[in-house]
Design an enzyme around this catalytic site. Structure first.
Site, PDB file in Angstrom:
ATOM      1  N   ASP A   1      53.642  89.042  -6.170  1.00  0.00           N
ATOM      2  CA  ASP A   1      53.676  89.124  -4.713  1.00  0.00           C
ATOM      3  C   ASP A   1      53.433  90.569  -4.300  1.00  0.00           C
ATOM      4  O   ASP A   1      54.178  91.463  -4.717  1.00  0.00           O
ATOM      5  CB  ASP A   1      55.051  88.645  -4.214  1.00  0.00           C
TER       6      ASP A   1
ATOM      7  N   SER B   1      60.997  86.996   3.934  1.00  0.00           N
ATOM      8  CA  SER B   1      59.717  87.489   4.422  1.00  0.00           C
ATOM      9  C   SER B   1      59.894  88.137   5.795  1.00  0.00           C
ATOM     10  O   SER B   1      60.680  89.075   5.935  1.00  0.00           O
ATOM     11  CB  SER B   1      58.693  86.350   4.430  1.00  0.00           C
TER      12      SER B   1
ATOM     13  N   HIS C   1      54.921  85.005  -3.619  1.00  0.00           N
ATOM     14  CA  HIS C   1      55.568  85.131  -2.321  1.00  0.00           C
ATOM     15  C   HIS C   1      55.916  83.733  -1.802  1.00  0.00           C
ATOM     16  O   HIS C   1      55.152  82.798  -1.918  1.00  0.00           O
ATOM     17  CB  HIS C   1      54.634  85.815  -1.322  1.00  0.00           C
TER      18      HIS C   1
END
Length: 305
Positions: free
Chosen positions: A244, A148, A274
């Site tokens: 996601d 991320s 995610h």
């Protein structure tokens, strides 16, 4: 695409991170991490000491692959204690017979905006490069990665190395990174089934950028590396979540790399949201184990074309 049915039921009713952590702890209570050795260290950075954790398998101590691994959390959250850092580091160190180092970079907040966190990550990388041989790591097998926001920081640090004329990492291992603003549009991913905290709506992405950079215009490429040149970046393995909104950023980054002759592998965890690497691998969710296995292979053998 639809969300994995087990996660759909498990995450129903989740409204905040306390709920999320509680239901995942219940879901994964039978998980036991693999045995690895853990040591603590720190490196001097431009903003002060940067704490590190070193995870090493119980196997070879010579010519190991090595990885600097950076946690996510929207630049302003997360920690080296979250599963996405601690559990992933343990799993990759064990599976790849490797040294994995996590970095406790400074989180964004008032007075701690870009490039503070990136500076910390780069200081950790330079330390690891300098000390690789004495740590038993083959410098030619030293990679950089993260999830991320951590994936963003990893790519930005690799760009800095390239631009400084220093050797780039042997590879980039990236879990569902955020690399563009605005995030490319996506359709048909089934994200409507997710709790709000796992969504990346335009408003959420705008807030992340504001919190990290302190503004929403004049965005440097080191803030969103997909906005700058990707030439000369290392072979890249992308572990994306099927459900996601940030999947589109990872897929666009792969297209950008390929457009300049870069080597890239895209691995999509079907039905997972995610942050799926923030969930410890359990038999009921085999795609998580598969994602870790592919990352470990890329760490051990290098990113395949």
């Amino acid at each position: 695409m639809t969300l994995n049915p087990l996660l759909r039921d498990t995450l129903a009713g989740v409204v905040d991170w306390n709920d999320y952590e509680r239901v995942l702890a219940t879901l994964t209570e039978g998980y036991r991490p693999p045995p690895v050795e853990v040591q603590h260290d720190s490196v001097a950075g431009p903003h002060g000491p940067v704490p590190l954790r070193l995870y090493c398998s119980a196997g070879s101590r010579e010519r190991m692959p090595g990885l600097l691994w950076v946690h996510g959390g929207g630049f302003a959250g997360g920690s080296v204690d979250m599963p996405e850092a601690d559990i992933v580091a343990r799993e990759l160190a064990h599976r790849a017979d490797a040294l994995v180092v996590t970095v406790d970079y400074r989180l964004a907040g008032p007075g701690t905006l870009f490039p503070t966190g990136l500076d910390d990550v780069q200081a950790a990388w330079l330390w690891l490069v300098e000390h690789a041989a004495e740590l038993g790591v083959d410098p030619a097998r030293l990679q950089l990665g993260g999830c991320s926001a951590g994936g963003n920081l990893a790519v930005a640090a690799a760009r800095r190395e390239r631009d400084a004329g220093r050797p780039v990492p042997a590879g980039l291992l990236l879990g569902y990174p955020t690399l563009h603003f605005p995030t490319p549009a996506s359709e048909g991913l089934g994200v409507e089934e997710l709790p709000e905290i796992l969504r990346f709506t335009p408003e959420h992405n705008l807030a992340i950028l504001q919190g990290y950079l302190g503004r929403i215009h004049d965005i440097p490429a080191d803030v969103m590396p997909g906005l700058g040149s990707v030439e000369g970046l290392p072979p890249t393995h992308l572990a994306l979540g099927g459900v996601d909104e940030l999947r589109a950023s990872g897929e666009l980054f792969a297209r950008q790399l390929r457009s300049v002759g870069g080597r890239v592998v895209v691995d999509v965890a079907e039905g997972l949201p995610h942050g799926h690497l923030n969930i410890p691998p359990i038999p009921a969710l085999p795609e998580i184990d598969r994602s870790l296995a592919r990352l470990a292979e890329a760490l051990r053998e290098g990113v395949a074309a």
